[in-house]
Each structure stands twice: as structure tokens, then as C-alpha cells.
Motif scaffolding. Structure first.
Motif, PDB file in Angstrom:
ATOM      1  N   GLN A   1       0.843  -1.190   0.000  1.00 23.44           N
ATOM      2  CA  GLN A   1       0.000   0.000   0.000  1.00 23.44           C
ATOM      3  C   GLN A   1       0.879   1.241   0.000  1.00 23.44           C
ATOM      4  O   GLN A   1       1.958   1.247   0.592  1.00 23.44           O
TER       5      GLN A   1
ATOM      6  N   GLY B   1       0.752   3.967   1.640  1.00 25.96           N
ATOM      7  CA  GLY B   1       1.148   4.472   2.958  1.00 25.96           C
ATOM      8  C   GLY B   1       2.389   3.750   3.468  1.00 25.96           C
ATOM      9  O   GLY B   1       3.347   4.382   3.926  1.00 25.96           O
TER      10      GLY B   1
ATOM     11  N   PRO C   1      -4.649   5.011   5.379  1.00 28.61           N
ATOM     12  CA  PRO C   1      -5.055   3.777   4.683  1.00 28.61           C
ATOM     13  C   PRO C   1      -6.460   3.850   4.103  1.00 28.61           C
ATOM     14  O   PRO C   1      -6.803   3.089   3.201  1.00 28.61           O
TER      15      PRO C   1
ATOM     16  N   GLY D   1      -4.043   4.126   1.060  1.00 28.40           N
ATOM     17  CA  GLY D   1      -4.558   2.790   0.756  1.00 28.40           C
ATOM     18  C   GLY D   1      -4.403   2.421  -0.713  1.00 28.40           C
ATOM     19  O   GLY D   1      -4.783   1.314  -1.123  1.00 28.40           O
TER      20      GLY D   1
END
Ligand SMILES: C[S@@+](CC[C@H](N)C(=O)[O-])C[C@H]1O[C@@H](n2cnc3c(N)ncnc32)[C@H](O)[C@@H]1O
Length: 394
Positions: free
Chosen positions: A321, A323, A361, A366
Motif C-alpha cells: 500500500q 502508505g 489507509p 490505501g
């Protein structure tokens, strides 16, 4: 359902689409052709407008509109890729779908200031479909060594370095389908035959066999899905990937976008797909209003990119992801450093908010980050990319 035109639609573009429909033997075009015209018609398409409305005040914003951090952290990843490949000269960075040129500016500025040995070896190439955006990019990047070309102009096997994109794949035109009595049927767009132009959807057999073959590729059995299940297929992503793989001799492909693995994407409970329209920071799912004035996107099926990539010689390096990817490249340190900076409080809060948005996220954090590689030797393959140095997730 019939969709009458809203006054916000570009009437010249609607006429172009209506003419295109009339020219066909069955008086219909695929939704993918409709979306291609709406977004990319060279004169009237959404992305062809002189003032495409991107950014905080526009129709939508991306990670690059939150400040230079996103580009700078990506630059750190590119510098490590250059090291892993043995500092090749040149190392090409090919940005595909560069929007207003902001990301390129942040990357180039950071590398010029902070990576003095890497910067001279860099060959920065932008592949951009919209001539209006290409002009904006050229103005913004004056003074930096950047060249623009179409992907077709890059010779086969000519690139050592990294191809990358942020929110490009979600902007490719998608086919829409619906299941009827267990059969995959395609959604087409036609016009109602009256004086005004009104678009409506009609359903028919798939326009191309690749639509059904796609589900073999991603290992999804549509026979188990309920009637009326509707979603979309990004067939355009496959030849795009083939082209990139063909041009890449040695190095990486980095794709950042919102999306899911195929099993999440084609969740039987997501019965209406992921198509979204963005207009003045509002989003909805009606592509037949604000024609030429709104963006249309669909989520990315990362499993398809992986599986098709394998067929083209691209190996999956990792999927994570955004992040986590940015955290591993130093986003966390930047957040921690905020408490030591002496900035006016409003600037500090603004920057803190931007950094948190990159990591969130439930938002940009995300997004999916897929890294694929080609032509690496065993030692290079074993090197872990900084952004991926966390357990893999999909
Ligand atoms: C959603 S915008 C993202 C812009 C930018 N990367 C960002 O993150 O802000 C999509 C970009 O991809 C470009 N684009 C769409 N299809 C393309 C293609 N086939 N080749 C190159 N660029 C394309 C659009 O013109 C636009 O610049």
C-alpha cells in the motif's frame, strides 16, 4: 434508461459521439469507445481542455497536489534502483501520464539538489497523451533535461531504468459488462432517435473475445455470479503493459493507483462495479452528464497487471500500500520531524495534514503500489527495494 444531456455537457463533443454512433452498422459504440472520446477526443475531450481542472480547487486531486513529499520520496526509491542496476548511464525514468508536470518537477528538483552523482546520469522521459497537458508540462519543466515522446516512438528494448505512473491506469477507457442468464453481455452506448441527442445504454454480445478471456487470465469464474452483476474490464491496460515490457530492457515498472486484487475487485457483492465520475470535487456514477467536463475513472485490477505482466516477461517484485511504501522511504521521519521545525502554526498544520493524507489507509495511503521488473540478474533480484522492505500484502 435514457440519459438526457445536462446543460453542462460539451454539445460539440456530444455531436461527435452521436455521429460516431450513427456511422456504425448497429448504431452503437462500446462504453470503452464512449469513455475514450469523452476523456481524450483531441479537441473536446476532458483531458484535451486547455485548463484541465486538476488539483485542490479542481475536479479531483492526487498525491502530487499535497506538496513535494510524494515526489521526493519516490525520487529516493529511484535513486536506489539506479544503485541496484549498477549506476547505468543513462538511467531512464519514464513517467507515463504526467498530468500538470508537478510530480516530474518534484522528482527532478529533489534529484538535482540532493543526488548530485545520480542527476547527471538521468534521462527523464514523459509519455503524455493530452497535448494540452503536454504544453503545461513543458512550461513547468523549463530548465530541466526532459524529453517528451509517445510510447510507440521508444525503440524496443531501449530503456534501462524505470517506467512509472501515478493514477494513469485508472484513467484508461474500460469496457462495461453485465451478466444475463449466466452469459457475459457488453454494455454499449447509443442515441435515442429524436431531435435532441440523448444517450442510452443497450446490451449485446461482447465486442471482442478478450472480454471473456480476461476472466481466465485473472482466474475468476463468472458462472458463480448473480444475474444483473455489472462491472467493468480494463482491457486497454493489457496492451499498455505489453508496450512497456517491450521497451524495457532492464529495470522496473512502478504502478501506483487505487484498486484491488481481482478477488476483491470482482466481489460478487459489488454488483455495480467501480466506475466513478469526478466533477468539481463531487463524485457520482453517471457518465452521461457533464460530458467532456468531468473525469471518469475505474479502479485498477492489480491481479490482471501482475498476470499479464508475467506473460510479457515482467516479474512481480512486490505489491504494497502507498502508505507503507512511503513510510519505508521516510514519510514517518518527515512526520516526526514536524515537531522540531519552526514554521508558522498554520503552515505546520497544513503540512502535517498533507503528510497524514499520503499515509491514510482509508485514502491515498490505501492506494496500491505494484513493482515489476525485467532483465535483472540474480544479485540484482535479491536486493530489496526500500519501499517494499515490509511484509508483502495484497
Ligand atoms: C488522472 S491523471 C493523473 C496525472 C498525474 N499522474 C497525477 O498523479 O496527478 C491521468 C493522466 O494520464 C494521461 N493519460 C491518459 N491515458 C494516457 C496514455 N495512454 N498515455 C499517456 N498518458 C495518458 C492523462 O492525460 C493525464 O495526464
Amino acid at each position: 434508461m435514457v440519459y438526457p444531456l445536462e446543460t453542462n455537457s460539451n454539445l460539440a463533443l456530444c455531436q461527435v459521439i452521436a455521429d460516431r454512433i450513427t456511422e456504425t452498422s448497429q448504431r452503437r459504440i462500446t462504453f470503452a469507445d464512449f469513455m475514450d472520446l469523452v476523456l481524450y477526443h483531441p479537441e473536446h475531450g476532458y483531458y484535451s481542455k486547455k485548463a484541465v481542472s486538476l488539483g485542490k480547487q479542481g475536479d479531483f486531486f492526487t498525491s502530487v497536489h499535497l506538496g513535494a513529499d510524494f515526489g521526493e520520496l519516490l525520487a529516493i526509491q529511484f535513486a536506489q534502483m539506479w544503485e541496484i542496476l549498477g549506476r547505468p548511464v543513462p538511467f531512464s525514468l519514464v513517467e507515463m501520464g504526467a498530468g500538470q508536470g508537478l510530480l516530474a518537477l518534484d522528482i527532478l528538483h529533489f534529484l538535482r539538489e540532493r543526488c548530485l552523482d545520480f542527476f547527471p546520469d538521468l534521462d527523464y522521459i514523459i509519455v503524455e497523451k493530452s497535448s494540452a497537458l503536454r504544453q503545461q508540462q513543458q512550461q513547468r519543466l523549463q530548465g530541466f533535461p526532459v524529453r517528451w515522446c509517445n510510447i510507440e516512438e521508444l525503440p524496443s528494448q531501449s530503456i534501462t531504468g524505470c517506467f512509472f505512473s501515478n493514477e494513469l491506469v485508472d484513467a484508461l477507457p474500460v469496457h462495461q459488462f453485465v451478466l444475463e442468464q449466466g452469459q457475459l453481455q457488453e454494455i454499449y452506448v447509443t442515441t435515442k432517435q429524436n431531435l435532441n441527442i440523448e444517450f442510452l445504454e443497450v446490451i449485446g454480445d461482447p465486442s471482442v473475445p478478450q472480454l471473456e478471456q480476461y476472466f481466465d487470465l485473472i482466474d475468476i469464474d463468472l458462472k458463480t455470479y448473480p444475474d444483473g452483476y455489472r462491472s467493468e474490464v480494463n482491457l486497454a491496460a493489457l496492451p499498455w503493459l505489453s508496450q512497456v515490457a517491450d521497451r524495457l530492457q532492464r529495470g522496473y515498472l512502478l504502478t501506483i493507483d487505487y484498486g484491488y486484487s481481482a478477488s476483491h475487485y470482482y466481489n460478487p457483492r459489488r454488483t455495480q462495479g467501480t466506475l466513478q465520475c469526478y466533477y468539481q470535487h463531487r463524485h457520482h456514477n453517471n457518465p452521461y452528464v457533464n460530458i467532456g467536463q468531468q473525469d471518469i475513472t475505474a479502479h485498477v485490477d492489480f491481479t490482471a497487471l501482475e498476470k499479464w505482466g508475467e506473460r510479457c516477461g515482467l516479474n512481480k517484485v512486490g505489491f504494497t500500500q502507498q502508505g507503507l511504501f512511503l513510510m519505508m522511504l521516510g514519510l514517518g521521519d518527515r512526520i516526526a520531524a514536524l515537531s522540531h521545525t519552526k514554521q508558522p502554526l498554520s503552515d505546520l498544520l497544513h503540512r502535517r495534514d498533507a503528510l497524514h493524507q499520503l499515509a491514510d489507509p482509508l485514502g491515498l495511503g490505501g492506494f496500491g503500489v505494484l513493482v515489476q521488473s525485467k532483465g535483472l540478474n540474480a544479485t540484482e533480484t535479491q536486493q530489496v527495494l526500500k519501499g517494499l522492505s515490509v511484509p508483502e500484502k495484497i
